[in-house]
Scaffold this motif. Sequence first.
Motif, mmCIF file in Angstrom:
data_model
loop_
_atom_site.group_PDB
_atom_site.id
_atom_site.type_symbol
_atom_site.label_atom_id
_atom_site.label_comp_id
_atom_site.label_asym_id
_atom_site.label_seq_id
_atom_site.Cartn_x
_atom_site.Cartn_y
_atom_site.Cartn_z
ATOM 1 N N THR A 138 69.396 100.145 -46.244
ATOM 2 C CA THR A 138 68.966 99.645 -45.003
ATOM 3 C C THR A 138 67.562 98.566 -45.753
ATOM 4 O OG1 THR A 138 67.323 101.551 -44.808
ATOM 5 C CG2 THR A 138 69.104 101.077 -43.656
ATOM 6 N N ALA A 139 67.570 97.864 -45.687
ATOM 7 C CA ALA A 139 66.875 97.141 -47.151
ATOM 8 C C ALA A 139 65.968 95.714 -46.044
ATOM 9 C CB ALA A 139 67.005 96.845 -48.516
ATOM 10 N N GLU A 140 64.477 95.544 -46.264
ATOM 11 C CA GLU A 140 64.517 94.693 -45.929
ATOM 12 C C GLU A 140 63.604 93.658 -47.199
ATOM 13 O OE1 GLU A 140 61.316 96.138 -43.712
ATOM 14 O OE2 GLU A 140 60.293 97.001 -45.147
ATOM 15 N N LEU A 141 63.523 92.054 -46.979
ATOM 16 C CA LEU A 141 62.878 91.146 -48.139
ATOM 17 C C LEU A 141 61.427 91.329 -48.588
ATOM 18 C CD1 LEU A 141 64.608 87.637 -47.036
ATOM 19 C CD2 LEU A 141 65.108 89.204 -48.413
ATOM 20 N N VAL A 142 61.331 91.597 -49.839
ATOM 21 C CA VAL A 142 60.115 91.054 -49.737
ATOM 22 C C VAL A 142 59.749 90.073 -50.620
ATOM 23 C CG1 VAL A 142 58.054 91.761 -52.255
ATOM 24 C CG2 VAL A 142 59.704 93.373 -51.193
ATOM 25 N N PRO A 143 58.685 89.313 -48.464
ATOM 26 C CA PRO A 143 58.196 88.085 -48.555
ATOM 27 C C PRO A 143 58.207 87.150 -49.963
ATOM 28 C CG PRO A 143 57.846 89.136 -47.223
ATOM 29 C CD PRO A 143 57.999 89.767 -47.702
ATOM 30 N N ASP A 144 56.780 87.474 -50.813
ATOM 31 C CA ASP A 144 56.326 86.837 -51.664
ATOM 32 C C ASP A 144 57.356 86.103 -52.830
ATOM 33 O OD1 ASP A 144 54.380 86.174 -50.799
ATOM 34 O OD2 ASP A 144 52.895 88.196 -51.655
ATOM 35 N N ALA A 145 58.520 87.979 -53.491
ATOM 36 C CA ALA A 145 59.178 87.801 -54.451
ATOM 37 C C ALA A 145 60.345 86.484 -54.437
ATOM 38 C CB ALA A 145 60.026 88.908 -54.909
ATOM 39 N N VAL A 167 63.958 96.128 -68.153
ATOM 40 C CA VAL A 167 63.041 96.669 -68.022
ATOM 41 C C VAL A 167 62.081 97.936 -69.423
ATOM 42 C CG1 VAL A 167 63.995 98.502 -65.914
ATOM 43 C CG2 VAL A 167 64.456 99.105 -68.407
ATOM 44 N N TRP A 168 62.703 96.232 -70.615
ATOM 45 C CA TRP A 168 61.874 97.060 -71.460
ATOM 46 C C TRP A 168 60.519 96.355 -71.436
ATOM 47 C CZ3 TRP A 168 66.091 93.911 -74.955
ATOM 48 C CH2 TRP A 168 66.992 94.627 -75.050
ATOM 49 N N PRO A 169 59.718 96.983 -72.794
ATOM 50 C CA PRO A 169 58.013 96.256 -72.128
ATOM 51 C C PRO A 169 57.534 95.307 -72.719
ATOM 52 C CG PRO A 169 58.249 98.719 -73.350
ATOM 53 C CD PRO A 169 59.888 98.079 -73.285
ATOM 54 N N GLU A 170 58.889 94.626 -73.877
ATOM 55 C CA GLU A 170 58.296 92.947 -73.533
ATOM 56 C C GLU A 170 59.047 92.213 -72.718
ATOM 57 O OE1 GLU A 170 61.971 94.213 -76.182
ATOM 58 O OE2 GLU A 170 60.279 95.263 -75.471
ATOM 59 N N MET A 171 60.091 92.305 -71.923
ATOM 60 C CA MET A 171 60.252 91.694 -70.748
ATOM 61 C C MET A 171 59.633 91.990 -69.571
ATOM 62 S SD MET A 171 62.603 90.442 -71.761
ATOM 63 C CE MET A 171 64.029 89.643 -70.762
ATOM 64 N N ASP A 172 58.191 92.107 -70.065
ATOM 65 C CA ASP A 172 57.421 92.383 -68.614
ATOM 66 C C ASP A 172 56.516 91.161 -68.115
ATOM 67 O OD1 ASP A 172 55.702 93.416 -65.896
ATOM 68 O OD2 ASP A 172 53.734 93.439 -68.084
ATOM 69 N N GLY A 173 57.261 90.391 -66.926
ATOM 70 C CA GLY A 173 56.465 89.455 -66.333
ATOM 71 C C GLY A 173 57.624 88.432 -67.003
ATOM 72 N N ARG A 174 58.769 88.857 -67.703
ATOM 73 C CA ARG A 174 59.391 87.258 -67.507
ATOM 74 C C ARG A 174 60.727 86.890 -66.798
ATOM 75 N NH1 ARG A 174 60.235 87.582 -74.305
ATOM 76 N NH2 ARG A 174 61.318 86.389 -73.890
ATOM 77 N N VAL A 175 61.203 88.742 -66.276
ATOM 78 C CA VAL A 175 62.167 88.882 -65.681
ATOM 79 C C VAL A 175 62.023 88.122 -63.905
ATOM 80 C CG1 VAL A 175 63.199 90.324 -67.036
ATOM 81 C CG2 VAL A 175 61.716 91.090 -65.474
ATOM 82 N N PRO A 176 63.081 88.483 -62.689
ATOM 83 C CA PRO A 176 62.959 87.844 -62.017
ATOM 84 C C PRO A 176 62.085 89.207 -61.195
ATOM 85 C CG PRO A 176 64.699 87.646 -62.647
ATOM 86 C CD PRO A 176 64.121 88.276 -63.315
ATOM 87 N N PRO A 177 60.824 88.682 -60.294
ATOM 88 C CA PRO A 177 60.355 90.228 -59.282
ATOM 89 C C PRO A 177 61.561 91.147 -58.478
ATOM 90 C CG PRO A 177 59.268 88.321 -58.083
ATOM 91 C CD PRO A 177 60.369 87.708 -59.504
ATOM 92 N N PRO A 178 61.951 92.523 -58.010
ATOM 93 C CA PRO A 178 62.292 92.347 -56.844
ATOM 94 C C PRO A 178 62.209 91.905 -55.984
ATOM 95 C CG PRO A 178 61.308 94.029 -58.541
ATOM 96 C CD PRO A 178 60.285 92.923 -59.404
ATOM 97 N N ALA A 179 63.284 91.501 -55.099
ATOM 98 C CA ALA A 179 63.012 90.631 -53.315
ATOM 99 C C ALA A 179 63.557 91.411 -52.875
ATOM 100 C CB ALA A 179 63.468 89.469 -54.009
#
Length: 210
Positions: free
Chosen positions: A60-67, A89-101
């Motif tokens: 069961t899940a719901e969309l995260v609107p902003d993401a 999940v690599w530290p150097e990829m922080d902010g560079r990958v799609p957010p969990p939606a």
Amino acid sequence: MPGHAWSEDELRACSTTQVRSPLGPAASMERLAQRSVDALGWAGSTLPPVKLLGRQVIATAELVPDAHAERLVFGSGPVLDRAEIATWVWPEMDGRVPPPAAHITGVLAPARHWRTALTAAVPFARFTNAAIVVPRTVAVAPDFAETCLIRARQFGVAVLSADEHGVQEELAGHSFEDAPPVEHTAVSRWVNEVVYQQLLAAEAPAPSRS
């Protein structure tokens, strides 16, 4: 599960490509899943059965609107390549990958045997609500309380039983409702992407409460 040797029948049940209702072929899996989710109070859309981590479960899940909106803007749909997601999940990829939606509110494992159901549910209990549903005849067996319920409590998995009259809770599981956000792992991010794809494929995914 430590200390338990799984039988060939149980292992085959975990790897089957189709979820069968614990109440037999006459029972609707969709109806059973919805009644179970209602009894548990999980929010969001009840999605079709899916094979995750080699186990047949219902999320069961719901969309995260902003993401979700951000991913639409950048044309970033669900990603199912586990090798690629492992780098997210690599530290150097922080902010560079799609957010969990997708916000996964629970994972349900229906089965005719509680051992099979627990095998399916336990891996998800690390990052979301998890529950199993078994036939009422299983729940009234003499050793049920001292075997299934004790092991389920150990992992924080809720236990439901079902018959033709409905679904009832045998054991409350660990709730993630008010818990702080769980740090994502490569596994949980991949599960999130699969569920995100399921939500987008649903005709009318339930909106997030946030």
